[in-house]
Write an enzyme that holds these catalytic residues in place. Structure first.
Site, mmCIF file in Angstrom:
data_model
loop_
_atom_site.group_PDB
_atom_site.id
_atom_site.type_symbol
_atom_site.label_atom_id
_atom_site.label_comp_id
_atom_site.label_asym_id
_atom_site.label_seq_id
_atom_site.Cartn_x
_atom_site.Cartn_y
_atom_site.Cartn_z
ATOM 1 N N HIS A 125 -1.941 0.708 102.055
ATOM 2 C CA HIS A 125 -2.730 0.482 103.205
ATOM 3 C C HIS A 125 -4.033 0.847 103.463
ATOM 4 C CE1 HIS A 125 -0.668 4.538 104.138
ATOM 5 N NE2 HIS A 125 -1.818 4.594 105.015
ATOM 6 N N ASP A 157 3.653 0.844 98.547
ATOM 7 C CA ASP A 157 2.271 1.132 99.228
ATOM 8 C C ASP A 157 1.435 2.114 98.491
ATOM 9 O OD1 ASP A 157 0.753 1.419 101.411
ATOM 10 O OD2 ASP A 157 1.797 3.114 102.416
ATOM 11 N N SER A 233 -3.974 9.887 104.577
ATOM 12 C CA SER A 233 -2.995 8.949 103.582
ATOM 13 C C SER A 233 -3.785 8.623 102.158
ATOM 14 C CB SER A 233 -3.246 7.415 104.552
ATOM 15 O OG SER A 233 -2.471 7.508 105.469
#
Length: 487
Positions: A125, A157, A233
């Protein structure tokens, strides 16, 4: 013995007794004087590194250089009002208003160098939509390098990049065995929250095998209370040996900031994706060949289990590895190579991270007994061939991409490969007839105009026949929906 002698003897004994008592009291007093008035217990400090490390600095010095910032520059076409295509408006506002404008959109995340040749892993992402984008990776020492996207895996992901460093050697971090983690282990989260610069936070492993998070198809996460914020992230979760145990991916938050509930993808899953990228291939995952469902308390009790732990086999593909290994409907899968599984998601993770090739030992509960089975770790077969086609024309399926359903296609789109056949929807253009009809990826076309549909070729033939009205049968989530569409 005379009276005097007896008296003297008793008197002597009396004085001897008194002397003994006085000596005893004196000794007690001396002993009391020797004891401090206030005794402080000696503090016990853990002296081994296994017990606790008094500073995280050595761990940070080892791991931090391999944690990087990932910058993505998207070139986005700015929306232009449809009125500007009208000559009147273009003449009134000027020709420049009718020309589409391009703007640059930046996004920021973190990443981890896992290969000294410049292999970087981050979250999918972070780089989503970067087909025509520029990806730049900034190291902790200030150097910046352009990066090439070599693999993206939306199911986990995760994405893998390669730095264009001209043969340079980069600091990297080694993979740890995430299955060796225990709740309570110390961990560090390293990343770039909010773009303020590389930041290290500490915490513990709060929980393992979190499977109800809803972040990716393979739901199996390490939970930690180490502070993770936006920008973290793709960053590293490391153990006290400075090795990578997970990739920080998400947080549970109502405000957008850290509340001490963060989730990381285990390093064993990350390693599988990176290995596939280095082979120049898509991610190869083993095919189980059976459908599973969670155990409820009622089902567990009916099977004679003392707790609802495991995954119940509900169907078995007739040509799949599970069938070859002897699994049956009604079996309860309780372990993979000795690792316990609590639900289908946990089994999926344990099984998939074994990779393709070799075998795995499956622990089962069958008819009140513990049994085992050895299952081959093989890739899903593509039988029948997918024959993928993009449909167009004056019909309700226009704008959809369809393919023949096979075990390989089922695994690719995240469906149970339980032996179903038919035509599956792979993609839908939301602005098309199929999009307006509400078709979704994973829908199975089982009938059209009162004809049973089993192949893409058959569907294409039926769609070529003009029809005033269309009758379409779709299977979604185990339910069949019959639609009547006017031409």
């Amino acid at each position: 013995m005379t009276f005097l002698e007896n008296h003297n003897r008793k008197t002597g004994n009396f004085w001897l007794l008194c002397a003994a008592l006085l000596l005893g009291l004196a000794g007690t007093a001396q002993a009391q004087d020797a004891v401090p008035k206030s005794v402080t217990p000696k503090s016990v400090v853990p002296k081994s590194q296994a017990a606790i490390k008094q500073s995280f600095a050595p761990v940070v010095k080892q791991a931090a250089p391999a944690v990087v910032n990932v910058y993505v520059r998207h070139r986005v076409q700015q929306q232009v009002s449809p009125f500007f295509s009208d000559p009147f408006f273009r003449r009134f506002f000027g020709e420049q208003f009718g020309v589409p404008r391009e703007r640059i959109q930046n996004s920021l995340g973190s990443g981890v160098i896992v290969g000294s040749e410049g292999v970087v892993v981050t979250n999918y992402h972070v780089i989503r939509g970067s087909g025509e984008s520029e990806i730049t990776v900034a190291l902790n020492d200030g150097r910046e390098f352009p990066a090439e996207l070599i693999l993206k895996d939306e199911k986990t992901d995760l994405a893998v990049l390669r730095l264009e460093g001209g043969g340079a050697t980069f600091p990297s971090i080694a993979f740890a065995n995430s299955d060796g983690l225990e709740v309570g282990d110390l961990v560090l989260a390293i990343g770039d929250p909010f773009g303020v610069g590389q930041t290290v936070t500490s915490g513990i492993v709060s929980a393992l095998a979190r499977t109800k998070v809803g972040i990716s198809d393979y739901q199996f996460f390490i939970q930690t209370d180490a502070a993770i914020n936006p920008g973290n992230s793709g960053g590293a979760l490391v153990d006290m040996d400075g090795q990578l145990v997970g990739i920080n991916t998400a947080i549970f938050s109502k405000s957008g900031g850290s509340h001490g509930i963060g989730f990381a993808i285990p390093s064993n899953m990350v390693r599988l994706v990176v290995q596939s990228a280095l082979k120049g291939d898509t991610v190869q995952r083993p095919w189980f060949g059976a459908s599973l469902q969670p155990l409820t308390s009622d089902i567990a009790e009916s099977l004679g289990l003392d707790r609802p732990a495991g995954a119940l086999v509900t169907s078995v593909h007739e040509r799949g590895p599970a069938q070859s290994a002897g699994l049956k409907v009604g079996d309860v899968v309780v372990s993979v190579d000795g690792q316990a599984v609590q639900d289908p998601e946990a089994f999926q993770y344990r099984f998939v991270t074994k990779g393709v090739g070799g075998t795995a030992n499956i622990g089962l509960y069958r008819d009140g007994k513990q049994v085992g089975a050895k299952i081959a770790l093989m890739a899903p077969v593509e039988d029948p061939p997918r024959d993928m086609r993009e449909l167009s024309g004056p019909h309700p399926l226009s704008g959809s991409t369809v393919a023949n359903l096979s075990p390989a296609v089922a695994v690719e789109i995240g469906m149970d490969s339980d032996g179903k056949t038919g035509v599956v929807v792979m993609n839908v253009d939301r602005r098309s007839n199929a999009g307006r009809l509400g078709l979704r990826r994973g829908d199975i076309v089982i009938g059209l105009n009162n004809q049973e549909i089993s192949t893409v070729k058959q569907l294409a033939v039926v769609l070529e026949v003009p029809a005033g009205d269309w009758r379409l049968s779709i299977e979604r989530g185990g339910k069949v929906f019959n639609l009547a569409i006017q031409g």
